[in-house]
Design a protein around this motif. Structure first.
Motif, short mmCIF file in Angstrom:
data_model
loop_
_atom_site.label_atom_id
_atom_site.label_comp_id
_atom_site.label_asym_id
_atom_site.label_seq_id
_atom_site.Cartn_x
_atom_site.Cartn_y
_atom_site.Cartn_z
N ALA A 349 -37.08 -50.59 19.75
CA ALA A 349 -37.12 -51.94 19.18
C ALA A 349 -36.39 -52.94 20.07
N ILE A 350 -35.27 -52.52 20.64
CA ILE A 350 -34.50 -53.40 21.52
C ILE A 350 -35.31 -53.78 22.75
N LEU A 351 -35.92 -52.79 23.39
CA LEU A 351 -36.70 -53.08 24.59
C LEU A 351 -37.92 -53.93 24.26
N CYS A 352 -38.58 -53.62 23.15
CA CYS A 352 -39.76 -54.39 22.76
C CYS A 352 -39.40 -55.84 22.48
N ALA A 353 -38.21 -56.07 21.92
CA ALA A 353 -37.79 -57.45 21.66
C ALA A 353 -37.62 -58.21 22.97
N LYS A 354 -37.02 -57.56 23.95
CA LYS A 354 -36.86 -58.19 25.25
C LYS A 354 -38.21 -58.52 25.88
N LEU A 355 -39.10 -57.55 25.81
CA LEU A 355 -40.41 -57.73 26.43
C LEU A 355 -41.22 -58.82 25.73
N ASP A 427 -33.55 -58.97 17.37
CA ASP A 427 -32.19 -59.41 17.72
C ASP A 427 -31.30 -59.47 16.49
N ALA A 428 -31.87 -59.88 15.37
CA ALA A 428 -31.09 -59.91 14.13
C ALA A 428 -30.70 -58.51 13.70
N MET A 429 -31.66 -57.58 13.78
CA MET A 429 -31.37 -56.20 13.38
C MET A 429 -30.34 -55.57 14.31
N ARG A 430 -30.39 -55.94 15.57
CA ARG A 430 -29.42 -55.43 16.54
C ARG A 430 -28.02 -55.90 16.15
N THR A 431 -27.90 -57.16 15.78
CA THR A 431 -26.60 -57.70 15.38
C THR A 431 -26.13 -57.09 14.07
#
Length: 928
Positions: A349-355, A427-431
């Motif tokens: 999910a983190i990588l997909c958000a960046k992409l 990004d919200a889920m990451r935080t």
């Protein structure tokens, strides 16, 4: 996976003496000069021995240090050296070219999984032979020499021979080839040729195609998950291809290499894709999954990627897990596995958000400029809060510190997303995940936070939102008892999912029950509309918490009730409703047990159940909970037969609880069932139809679902018209993965035992049985057996053989004890489960019969053994109720002595119990 290794590693070099082995190959070349075939055979034989020795060493080191990544590197290094030795042998001893032409150049390259520099013991080897131009005789000979030696060594090799031009052309049009070249690693031969391929691949294939590649890889990932089973919480996961497995990490790195043009994963840290903690997680996940995969390969001796029940305990022991109170070693290992799979999902999910922001959906220049000038077009406040914004229809944070200044926001974000139908911004889920330490006692006791949680639980899409809360860790921190069962598996064949996933799925099915319209849940849906409005939240919290205490030494139903009594007041429940939730959790298995393993036509069964449920309202709630629970276990567990049994139990019990009054009394329900059958089955004349209806006892009309009644009516008529004394109909239940044998025969005291023995001697395992007798002395038994063949035609022939065996026994042509004994000699290995055998003898469950409940490890022939043993104990079986829950068999027999009386003498009961326990504990009892 995340390091591209081209130089020997010191620790690997110590264990594989390339110099010595090369000298030995040179010596073989001298010995077999002029005899190429003998030289190749001798070389392959010697290298095979060296490879086996190196693998044995690798396994020894793995069992000692438990570092799967190093093991995979070590094995890959050995394979690299073997290929280099073979290339040298081919070009120096077999096809040496003293003055090589421009076309006599070749680069041997590792591709695909092998190209990553890591390999499991039984992994395939993928090779690319790169040529400068078209294929030449020299190039073909060298490639064949290497390949034939590898094949002679027993290795599985995928290979291709292409020029640089051809490789580039094919990579443009084929995403699989493009991915393989992306992971190329030089092994031997002409280095400049390999460098040319890499440079041209970057320039002519990769540039400008990142979005296309990312889209293709993510679509491929979704399809792979669909084939392997969507949930990462399946209890027999595929370590390589399953959700959260190694292939997901590979996909991450493929995308990263393609988009960011990195060669090693530590560069992802430098590029800011992962922070230091996330990069450590990446490494830790890869290390763990490689440890599991290498151990599976070593233990099974083949390229097995599924972490099946057969290997789970062995892998747990190899990795050093031990048992704790309430949890076996294998369950602790599998919990760790599922936590790692969850981490892999988070990294994806983190990588997909960046992409998504940078690469996958590149906006036109003008659109990007307009977006910067008018941010309000895409970003606006979420209604009801100034702390969150809508970012492209996803909820995101208005400021980085929204959780710190108000920790209730950690719950509120999920409710707002649910209320406004918004997706979650990564990004919200990451935080959220980074802010879990803010969930403390003060937040857990906060009335607003608890009210928001109950709104989430009882509103639309609760399953989706709860799963996101669970994935971020919020659910387990907010309800600490839930945190203890996150990623917990139960080492049995009955439950398909981890405990937390099961509970969340049950909430999804509860909402489906409440919506109505699904014939699977027609009774539960009707009852859901009739419960008191104030009990709606009671059933939701009971469903969420019913297995909350799994993995504890105490019985999970009792322990779960204690959890509910502590938690529910915090969530806003009053004392009465708290006690109701606790009662539902404590009794959540009762209705299923009674419905499937008791005689529902026995008045005492109904009275005893009524004494437990106490009121119609509590029975309604328990019926709904039971339905959701069974459906949430996994595919094929819930079926029409179980639905009908629950329905019968409910409506049989209702008059007892209402003092005789019932919305639908028993006689009326029998009449309704018969009328329903007559209305649906219009194929026969009225007189024949009425005569047929009269042939069945009331229990048949109440307990058998309508489609089965219609099938059986056709079957009985066809059998009798054909003059068959014994007839068998074969059906297939794809959802449950079973074959159903419906048997029509003259009733016989030993008929069930004969049917069970015939199934046992044919190797067929009975998982449940429905047994009925007609008023004219015919037995109508439906036996469900586990499938042996994939094709219905093959399975049908097997069922026919079982039918012929039943007929032979009834006619005296075959003696069952000998047939079953022969089968027991050839029986395969037992399944890797331990079920403590239990025998309960009870006279309080029936006024007329003694009830014997037998529970133990299921095995082919068990029902035959039990019925035979009971008969040898001079007991008459009046009815039997057969059920299987994964590897656990639970069979209940209503018996009398030969004079028709209950068994009251304690010494006689003890002898019966002792004999049956002995049988359960000894697999070879079938031969007795």
């Amino acid at each position: 996976m995340d390091s591209v290794v081209t130089q020997p590693r010191p620790e690997a070099d110590e264990r594989f003496d390339t110099v010595r082995i090369t000298a030995a190959v040179d010596a073989l070349a001298e010995t077999h000069v002029g005899r190429e075939d003998l030289f190749r055979a001798a070389t392959a034989q010697m290298l095979k021995g060296e490879l086996m020795a190196a693998r044995a060493t690798a396994q020894t080191v793995l069992l000692k240090d438990r570092h799967g990544r190093r093991c995979a590197e070590r094995l890959c290094f050995v394979q690299d050296e073997i290929i280099r030795i073979l290339f040298q042998a081919a070009t120096q001893h077999l096809y040496r070219s003293p003055v090589p032409s421009g076309a006599e150049r070749m680069a041997v390259v590792a591709t695909g999984g092998y190209g990553r520099g890591l390999m499991a013991p039984e992994s395939d080897i993928d090779l690319l032979f790169i040529l400068p131009y078209k294929q030449t005789a020299w190039g073909e000979q060298v490639a064949e020499a290497i390949l034939y030696c590898l094949w002679d060594m027993g290795l599985k090799v995928g290979h291709a021979t292409r020029s640089v031009d051809e490789s580039i052309r094919q990579a443009r049009g084929d995403m699989t080839i493009r991915t393989a070249i992306l992971e190329t690693r030089f092994l031997a031969g002409d280095q400049p040729l390999y460098n040319e391929l890499v440079a041209r691949f970057d320039k002519e294939v990769v540039q400008g195609t990142a979005a296309q590649f990312v889209t293709a890889k993510l679509a491929e990932r979704e399809e792979r998950h669909r084939r392997a089973g969507q949930s990462r919480y399946l209890v027999e996961p595929n370590v390589k291809d399953g959700k959260g497995g190694l292939r997901d990490l590979h996909t991450l790195f493929w995308i990263a290499k393609y988009v960011y043009r990195v060669r090693e994963t530590d560069e992802l840290l430098e590029r800011g894709v992962f922070d230091a903690q996330e990069y450590r997680t990446f490494r830790r996940c890869a290390d763990f999954l490689w440890s599991v995969r290498c151990n599976i390969h070593f233990f099974s001796g083949r390229a097995e990627e599924r972490l099946s029940f057969d290997v789970q305990r062995e892998i747990a022991i190899r990795l050093g897990y031990t048992s704790h109170p309430g949890m076996q070693d294998v369950e602790r290992f599998m919990k760790h596995y599922f936590l790692v799979a969850k981490d892999v999902g988070d990294l994806t999910a983190i990588l997909c958000a960046k992409l998504e922001d940078q690469q996958a959906k590149p906006a036109p220049v003008l659109s990007r400029m307009m977006a910067r000038l008018r941010p309000s077009m895409n970003r606006r406040r979420v209604p009801g809060s100034d702390d969150f914004i809508v970012d492209n229809n996803r909820i995101n944070l208005a400021a980085p510190d929204v959780f710190k200044h108000d920790p209730v926001n950690l719950i509120r974000i999920f409710r707002l997303a649910q209320k406004n139908n918004l997706a979650f911004h990564p990004d919200a889920m990451r935080t959220v995940t980074r802010s879990l330490k803010l969930i403390d006692t003060e937040l857990r006791e906060n009335p607003e936070a608890n009210l928001l949680f109950m709104e989430i639980l009882t509103s639309n899409d609760a399953e989706i939102v709860l799963r996101r809360m669970n994935e971020t860790g919020v659910l387990g921190h907010f309800i600490r008892a839930f945190g203890k069962i996150v990623s917990m598996m139960q080492f049995n064949m009955y439950h398909h999912y981890t405990v937390d996933e099961h509970l969340i799925r049950c909430i999804g099915y509860l909402q489906e029950i409440e919506r109505g319209g699904n014939d699977e849940f027609i009774v539960a849906s009707d009852l859901m509309r009739k419960i008191r409005p104030e009990h709606r939240s009671v059933i939701y919290i009971a469903v969420l918490l019913h297995d909350i205490a799994k993995g504890r030494p105490e019985d999970h139903s009792i322990a779960g009730a204690k959890v509910a009594r502590r938690l529910c007041p915090r969530l806003g429940f009053n004392t009465a409703d708290t006690e109701l939730v606790a009662w539902l959790i404590e009794q959540h298995l009762t209705m299923s047990t009674v419905a499937q393993s008791r005689d529902l036509s026995d008045r005492k069964t109904i009275e005893n159940f009524a004494a437990v449920v106490q009121s119609v309202e509590q029975m309604k709630l328990l019926t709904i909970l039971t339905t959701a629970d069974i459906r949430g276990v996994g595919p094929g567990v819930w079926n029409g037969w179980k639905a009908q049994l629950l329905r019968t139990l409910y409506y049989e019990t209702e008059p007892v609880l209402t003092g005789g009054f019932s919305e639908v009394n028993r006689a009326r329900r029998i009449t309704m069932a018969q009328s329903e059958f007559a209305a649906a089955f219009t194929e026969w004349p009225e007189q024949e139809l009425n005569a047929y209806i009269a042939r069945h006892y009331p229990a048949y009309w109440l307990k058998v679902e309508l489609p089965r009644k219609i099938r059986q009516a056709r079957f009985i008529r066809a059998s009798e018209q054909a003059g068959h004394k014994l007839a068998i109909n074969v059906g297939f239940d794809e959802a449950r993965g079973v074959t159903e044998l419906t048997i029509l025969a003259t009733d016989h005291p030993w008929l069930l035992s004969i049917i069970a023995g015939a199934c046992a001697s044919a190797g067929a395992n009975i998982v449940d049985a429905q047994i009925y007798t007609t008023t004219d002395g015919r037995a109508l038994d439906t036996i469900a057996i586990t499938r042996e063949y994939d094709r219905d035609e093959d399975e049908g022939r097997r069922a026919t053989r079982i039918g012929e065996m039943i007929e032979d026994v009834l006619e005296g042509k075959l003696r069952l004890p000998e047939a079953v004994a022969r089968r027991s000699l050839s029986r395969g290995k037992m399944r890797p489960f331990v079920v403590e055998p239990e025998v309960i003898i009870n006279n309080a469950w029936s006024d007329r019969y003694t009830v014997i409940e037998v529970s133990g490890l299921d095995r082919p022939g068990l029902l035959y053994q039990l019925t035979t043993a009971i008969s040898k104990l001079n007991l008459n079986i009046a009815s039997a109720h057969v059920a299987t829950f994964g590897e656990r068999a639970r069979d209940v027999f209503y018996v009398t002595d030969l004079l028709g009386a209950q068994i009251n003498a304690p010494t006689r009961q003890a002898a019966i119990k002792s004999a049956l326990l002995h049988l359960l504990a000894n697999e070879d009892a079938a031969a007795a």
